[in-house]
Design a protein around this motif. Structure first.
Motif, PDB file in Angstrom:
ATOM      1  N   LYS A 145      85.182  83.261  59.603  1.00  0.00           N
ATOM      2  CA  LYS A 145      83.846  82.919  59.131  1.00  0.00           C
ATOM      3  C   LYS A 145      83.073  82.130  60.191  1.00  0.00           C
ATOM      4  O   LYS A 145      83.624  81.656  61.176  1.00  0.00           O
ATOM      5  CB  LYS A 145      83.945  82.154  57.814  1.00  0.00           C
ATOM      6  CG  LYS A 145      84.438  83.021  56.664  1.00  0.00           C
ATOM      7  CD  LYS A 145      84.506  82.244  55.356  1.00  0.00           C
ATOM      8  CE  LYS A 145      85.016  83.130  54.224  1.00  0.00           C
ATOM      9  NZ  LYS A 145      85.141  82.370  52.958  1.00  0.00           N
ATOM     10  N   HIS A 147      80.996  79.573  62.387  1.00  0.00           N
ATOM     11  CA  HIS A 147      81.107  78.155  62.710  1.00  0.00           C
ATOM     12  C   HIS A 147      80.481  77.909  64.086  1.00  0.00           C
ATOM     13  O   HIS A 147      80.111  78.855  64.776  1.00  0.00           O
ATOM     14  CB  HIS A 147      82.573  77.715  62.678  1.00  0.00           C
ATOM     15  CG  HIS A 147      83.471  78.497  63.588  1.00  0.00           C
ATOM     16  ND1 HIS A 147      83.775  79.820  63.375  1.00  0.00           N
ATOM     17  CD2 HIS A 147      84.108  78.159  64.732  1.00  0.00           C
ATOM     18  CE1 HIS A 147      84.584  80.256  64.334  1.00  0.00           C
ATOM     19  NE2 HIS A 147      84.781  79.262  65.186  1.00  0.00           N
ATOM     20  N   THR A 148      80.392  76.648  64.480  1.00  0.00           N
ATOM     21  CA  THR A 148      79.772  76.306  65.769  1.00  0.00           C
ATOM     22  C   THR A 148      80.763  75.760  66.786  1.00  0.00           C
ATOM     23  O   THR A 148      80.360  75.396  67.888  1.00  0.00           O
ATOM     24  CB  THR A 148      78.639  75.273  65.579  1.00  0.00           C
ATOM     25  OG1 THR A 148      79.182  74.080  65.019  1.00  0.00           O
ATOM     26  CG2 THR A 148      77.526  75.824  64.707  1.00  0.00           C
ATOM     27  N   ASP A 150      84.567  73.257  67.291  1.00  0.00           N
ATOM     28  CA  ASP A 150      85.011  71.901  66.974  1.00  0.00           C
ATOM     29  C   ASP A 150      84.026  70.873  67.547  1.00  0.00           C
ATOM     30  O   ASP A 150      83.573  71.016  68.679  1.00  0.00           O
ATOM     31  CB  ASP A 150      86.407  71.684  67.573  1.00  0.00           C
ATOM     32  CG  ASP A 150      87.079  70.425  67.076  1.00  0.00           C
ATOM     33  OD1 ASP A 150      86.503  69.332  67.270  1.00  0.00           O
ATOM     34  OD2 ASP A 150      88.177  70.522  66.516  1.00  0.00           O
ATOM     35  N   CYS A 184      74.504  72.869  62.164  1.00  0.00           N
ATOM     36  CA  CYS A 184      75.823  72.343  61.802  1.00  0.00           C
ATOM     37  C   CYS A 184      76.511  71.839  63.063  1.00  0.00           C
ATOM     38  O   CYS A 184      76.637  72.586  64.037  1.00  0.00           O
ATOM     39  CB  CYS A 184      76.665  73.437  61.141  1.00  0.00           C
ATOM     40  SG  CYS A 184      78.338  72.920  60.683  1.00  0.00           S
ATOM     41  N   GLY A 186      79.604  71.180  63.327  1.00  0.00           N
ATOM     42  CA  GLY A 186      80.979  71.660  63.418  1.00  0.00           C
ATOM     43  C   GLY A 186      81.853  71.111  62.316  1.00  0.00           C
ATOM     44  O   GLY A 186      81.565  70.076  61.716  1.00  0.00           O
ATOM     45  N   PRO A 188      82.980  72.688  59.063  1.00  0.00           N
ATOM     46  CA  PRO A 188      83.069  73.749  58.052  1.00  0.00           C
ATOM     47  C   PRO A 188      82.789  75.129  58.617  1.00  0.00           C
ATOM     48  O   PRO A 188      82.079  75.289  59.622  1.00  0.00           O
ATOM     49  CB  PRO A 188      81.990  73.345  57.047  1.00  0.00           C
ATOM     50  CG  PRO A 188      81.004  72.546  57.839  1.00  0.00           C
ATOM     51  CD  PRO A 188      81.836  71.800  58.845  1.00  0.00           C
ATOM     52  N   HIS A 189      83.364  76.142  57.959  1.00  0.00           N
ATOM     53  CA  HIS A 189      83.067  77.535  58.259  1.00  0.00           C
ATOM     54  C   HIS A 189      82.161  78.061  57.150  1.00  0.00           C
ATOM     55  O   HIS A 189      82.308  77.697  55.991  1.00  0.00           O
ATOM     56  CB  HIS A 189      84.355  78.358  58.327  1.00  0.00           C
ATOM     57  CG  HIS A 189      85.146  78.114  59.566  1.00  0.00           C
ATOM     58  ND1 HIS A 189      86.092  78.998  60.035  1.00  0.00           N
ATOM     59  CD2 HIS A 189      85.142  77.084  60.452  1.00  0.00           C
ATOM     60  CE1 HIS A 189      86.628  78.534  61.147  1.00  0.00           C
ATOM     61  NE2 HIS A 189      86.075  77.364  61.405  1.00  0.00           N
ATOM     62  N   HIS A 190      81.212  78.915  57.515  1.00  0.00           N
ATOM     63  CA  HIS A 190      80.181  79.366  56.599  1.00  0.00           C
ATOM     64  C   HIS A 190      80.316  80.854  56.312  1.00  0.00           C
ATOM     65  O   HIS A 190      80.740  81.632  57.178  1.00  0.00           O
ATOM     66  CB  HIS A 190      78.803  79.064  57.188  1.00  0.00           C
ATOM     67  CG  HIS A 190      78.634  77.645  57.635  1.00  0.00           C
ATOM     68  ND1 HIS A 190      78.362  76.625  56.752  1.00  0.00           N
ATOM     69  CD2 HIS A 190      78.739  77.074  58.869  1.00  0.00           C
ATOM     70  CE1 HIS A 190      78.282  75.476  57.425  1.00  0.00           C
ATOM     71  NE2 HIS A 190      78.505  75.725  58.705  1.00  0.00           N
ATOM     72  N   PHE A 218      76.369  79.330  66.408  1.00  0.00           N
ATOM     73  CA  PHE A 218      77.049  80.013  65.306  1.00  0.00           C
ATOM     74  C   PHE A 218      77.705  81.305  65.804  1.00  0.00           C
ATOM     75  O   PHE A 218      77.050  82.171  66.378  1.00  0.00           O
ATOM     76  CB  PHE A 218      76.060  80.338  64.191  1.00  0.00           C
ATOM     77  CG  PHE A 218      75.519  79.122  63.488  1.00  0.00           C
ATOM     78  CD1 PHE A 218      76.331  78.378  62.648  1.00  0.00           C
ATOM     79  CD2 PHE A 218      74.201  78.725  63.676  1.00  0.00           C
ATOM     80  CE1 PHE A 218      75.839  77.257  61.988  1.00  0.00           C
ATOM     81  CE2 PHE A 218      73.696  77.602  63.018  1.00  0.00           C
ATOM     82  CZ  PHE A 218      74.518  76.860  62.178  1.00  0.00           C
ATOM     83  N   GLY A 220      81.500  83.975  65.025  1.00  0.00           N
ATOM     84  CA  GLY A 220      82.638  84.291  64.174  1.00  0.00           C
ATOM     85  C   GLY A 220      83.186  85.652  64.549  1.00  0.00           C
ATOM     86  O   GLY A 220      82.820  86.228  65.576  1.00  0.00           O
TER      87      GLY A 220
END
Length: 240
Positions: A145, A147-148, A150, A184, A186, A188-190, A218, A220
């Motif tokens: 999913k 994410h940006t 860590d 974001c 970093g 959470p995964h969206h 972003f 994935g």
């Protein structure tokens, strides 16, 4: 392992002379990145399947949507599962190609982008620069999913290590949030439903997708359902 020391200059040459793409976030796609003989050597030294650990159990990633991924770390337990030649090859890669000078050169080259990221985050310039490396292997899955990266990462490098071009459409995908001002830092995964797909880096032999971590980097991996597929990657991070 003298070829490792020589290879550092080849990799830096290819990275630093590739224009950075500014949209949808700053990134680069480099192909080729290693010399052809060295890439062949990388492929020849990939660890066997039994040497890997599920990625969520390595401490390098949250459990979440990494269930299909496994990792090989440069630590004693993992190197004990491979021959000395294989363990020494990857350790030498980290020590002599992706060494402190390599990381510092990347930081200097991308200094403006890193400065902008830290200013936007309200963070100070780090007192020290660290580096980390892990080999990753994955297969068909529901994807990774969006994410940006860590929060501690400054620069993320994803080296693609496939045998051939058969899985070219299965690289890292870049996204824009449907709510365009969403950001974001970093963690959470969206879900895919909240983003528009922009571009997928071709998963080709001897290629690299890299970016300076930001609040809009972003990315994935789209869901992939291909029987027998194997994706080999080498992940290298420059972080604070």
């Amino acid at each position: 392992m003298s070829d490792h020391a020589l290879e550092k200059q080849t990799v830096l040459y290819n990275i630093l002379n590739t224009p950075r793409r500014p949209w949808p976030h700053g990134h680069s796609y480099i192909s080729p990145v290693f010399s052809e003989p060295f890439y062949d050597s990388l492929r020849a030294h990939l660890p066997p399947a039994e040497a890997y650990t599920p990625l969520g159990a390595t401490g390098k990633a949250a459990e979440g949507d990494y269930g299909m991924r496994s990792g090989f770390l440069l630590d004693a337990p993992h190197k004990a599962r491979v021959s000395p030649a294989v363990g020494d090859f990857w350790q030498s890669l980290f020590d002599r190609v992706f060494d402190a000078e390599f990381a510092e050169t990347l930081v200097a080259h991308f200094r403006e982008a890193i400065d902008a990221r830290l200013a936007a985050e309200g963070a100070v310039w780090p007192t020290s620069i660290k580096r980390d490396m892990i080999l990753v292997r994955d297969a068909s899955s529901d994807g990774v999913k969006i994410h940006t990266s860590d929060p501690k990462n400054l620069i993320t490098l994803l080296f693609y290590l496939p045998e051939d071009a058969r899985y070219a459409p299965c690289g890292t995908t870049l996204y824009l949030p449907k709510q365009r001002d969403f950001r974001c830092w970093g963690g959470p995964h969206h879900g895919f439903a909240d983003f528009d797909k922009v571009w997928t880096a071709p998963f080709l032999p001897n290629s690299l997708y890299m970016f300076v971590k930001s609040d809009d980097s972003f990315h994935g991996v789209e869901p992939i359902q291909i029987e027998g597929m194997r994706r080999d990657l080498l992940l290298f991070y420059v972080h604070r």
